[in-house]
Design a protein around this motif. Structure first.
Motif, short mmCIF file in Angstrom:
data_model
loop_
_atom_site.label_atom_id
_atom_site.label_comp_id
_atom_site.label_asym_id
_atom_site.label_seq_id
_atom_site.Cartn_x
_atom_site.Cartn_y
_atom_site.Cartn_z
N GLU A 47 -1.88 -8.01 4.81
CA GLU A 47 -1.62 -8.56 3.47
C GLU A 47 -2.44 -9.83 3.23
O GLU A 47 -3.00 -10.04 2.14
CB GLU A 47 -0.14 -8.84 3.30
CG GLU A 47 0.71 -7.57 3.22
CD GLU A 47 2.19 -7.86 3.07
OE1 GLU A 47 2.65 -8.89 3.62
OE2 GLU A 47 2.90 -7.07 2.42
N ARG A 53 0.22 -7.85 -1.83
CA ARG A 53 1.55 -7.64 -1.26
C ARG A 53 1.76 -6.13 -1.07
O ARG A 53 1.78 -5.37 -2.04
CB ARG A 53 2.62 -8.19 -2.20
CG ARG A 53 4.04 -8.03 -1.71
CD ARG A 53 4.34 -8.93 -0.55
NE ARG A 53 5.76 -8.95 -0.22
CZ ARG A 53 6.26 -9.52 0.85
NH1 ARG A 53 5.45 -10.14 1.70
NH2 ARG A 53 7.56 -9.50 1.08
N LEU A 54 1.89 -5.68 0.17
CA LEU A 54 1.88 -4.26 0.47
C LEU A 54 3.27 -3.67 0.74
O LEU A 54 3.48 -2.48 0.51
CB LEU A 54 0.99 -3.98 1.68
CG LEU A 54 -0.48 -4.39 1.52
CD1 LEU A 54 -1.20 -4.27 2.85
CD2 LEU A 54 -1.15 -3.54 0.47
N GLY A 68 1.16 -1.35 -2.57
CA GLY A 68 1.04 -0.83 -1.22
C GLY A 68 0.91 0.68 -1.19
O GLY A 68 0.18 1.24 -0.37
#
Length: 303
Positions: A47, A53-54, A68
């Protein structure tokens, strides 16, 4: 074309896909042969590197964010392409096409591999191709795993209860374990089945520690305390000979005991409360799809 420094490496993308498949950091760690903390750290590093933001933690595990999920789709396509490139490179290596170092558990080495290799040789001869040269080492399942991980073997065959962390695997057959005694043993005349608790209390002739047969039985018995072995021997043939000599009962591979059971020299005793059917697996390192060349040829022939 120069990639930006934010482009993640393939190993990091494999971790992301493992989290996506399992929905859990700990499960992804087991699949990748890593601790939960290591998976969490690698995901955080991914990340940070990508600036995206995964994944997010939930009370029920870990799920991918919308971003993600998109990255996971790209990663899956990229890894499939990388596997194809890797397989293509393997196909270019003449040695990988012509020679295969195989390490196999004794059950597979003695009862399955000879037939597979004779059939493979005949098939190559019919097509006018040069047959693969196989260099075989027969040992217990733990040693097979070590040799594949260390690069001493290109392909392994094991019979243990679990898939070794960090290795790829494919089921190539099935076997079951059977409780056997000689014809003159008191159990040969009993009318009732032997249950798990009674089996655990019985001193058996067993294989050595690290044997797939022994490890599978131990896993099947779970938390039941087991009696010390009557004898520990390093081959299935020695175990059968000891049972025939009256040393003690044994739990052995049906493949290994087949001739003795058919002739009546050994008697199978019914077991209850235990599932002793097991998978026989091929194991290797590298991509999920076995690399082109001797490994894929042999596994493709087995089916």
């Amino acid at each position: 074309m120069t990639l930006s420094p934010r482009m993640p490496d393939l190993a990091a993308l494999e971790i992301l896909l493992a989290v996506a498949r399992t929905g859990s950091l700990s499960a992804a760690g087991r699949e990748a042969g890593l601790t939960q903390q290591a998976v969490s750290a690698r995901l955080a590093a991914l990340e940070a590197r990508t600036g995206v933001r995964l994944a997010t933690r939930t009370p029920h595990g870990t799920r991918l964010t919308a971003q993600g999920a998109v990255v996971a789709e790209w990663a899956d396509r990229l890894l499939h392409l990388a596997a194809e490139v890797d397989a293509g490179l393997a196909a270019l290596r003449d040695d990988s096409r012509s020679t295969l170092r195989v390490s196999a558990s004794l059950t597979v080495a003695e009862h399955l591999l000879p037939g597979w290799l004779v059939s493979l040789h005949a098939d190559a001869t019919r097509r006018g191709e040069t047959p693969i040269r196989v260099v075989l080492t027969a040992t217990n399942s733990d040693q097979v795993v070590d040799q594949v991980r260390d690069g001493a073997a290109d392909l392994g065959f094991i019979e243990g209860p679990t898939v070794p962390p960090g290795l790829r695997s494919r089921i190539v057959g099935h076997d079951d374990l059977v409780l056997v005694v000689p014809a003159g043993h008191p159990w040969a005349r009993r009318k009732t089945a032997v249950d798990a608790a009674e089996l655990a209390r019985t001193a058996l002739v067993t294989r050595e520690s690290g044997s797939g047969t022994r490890d599978f039985l131990t896993a099947a018995l779970g938390d039941l305390p087991q009696a010390a072995p009557a004898l520990e021997l390093s081959t299935a043939a020695a175990v059968r000979a000891a049972v025939l000599a009256g040393a003690a009962p044994a739990v052995v591979s049906r493949l290994a005991a087949g001739d003795d059971l058919r002739s009546g020299r050994l008697r199978e005793i019914t077991l209850t409360g235990l599932d002793l059917r097991r998978d026989l697996r091929a194991v290797w390192t590298g991509p999920r799809v076995p690399p082109a060349g001797a490994i894929r040829t042999l596994l493709g022939h087995i089916g």
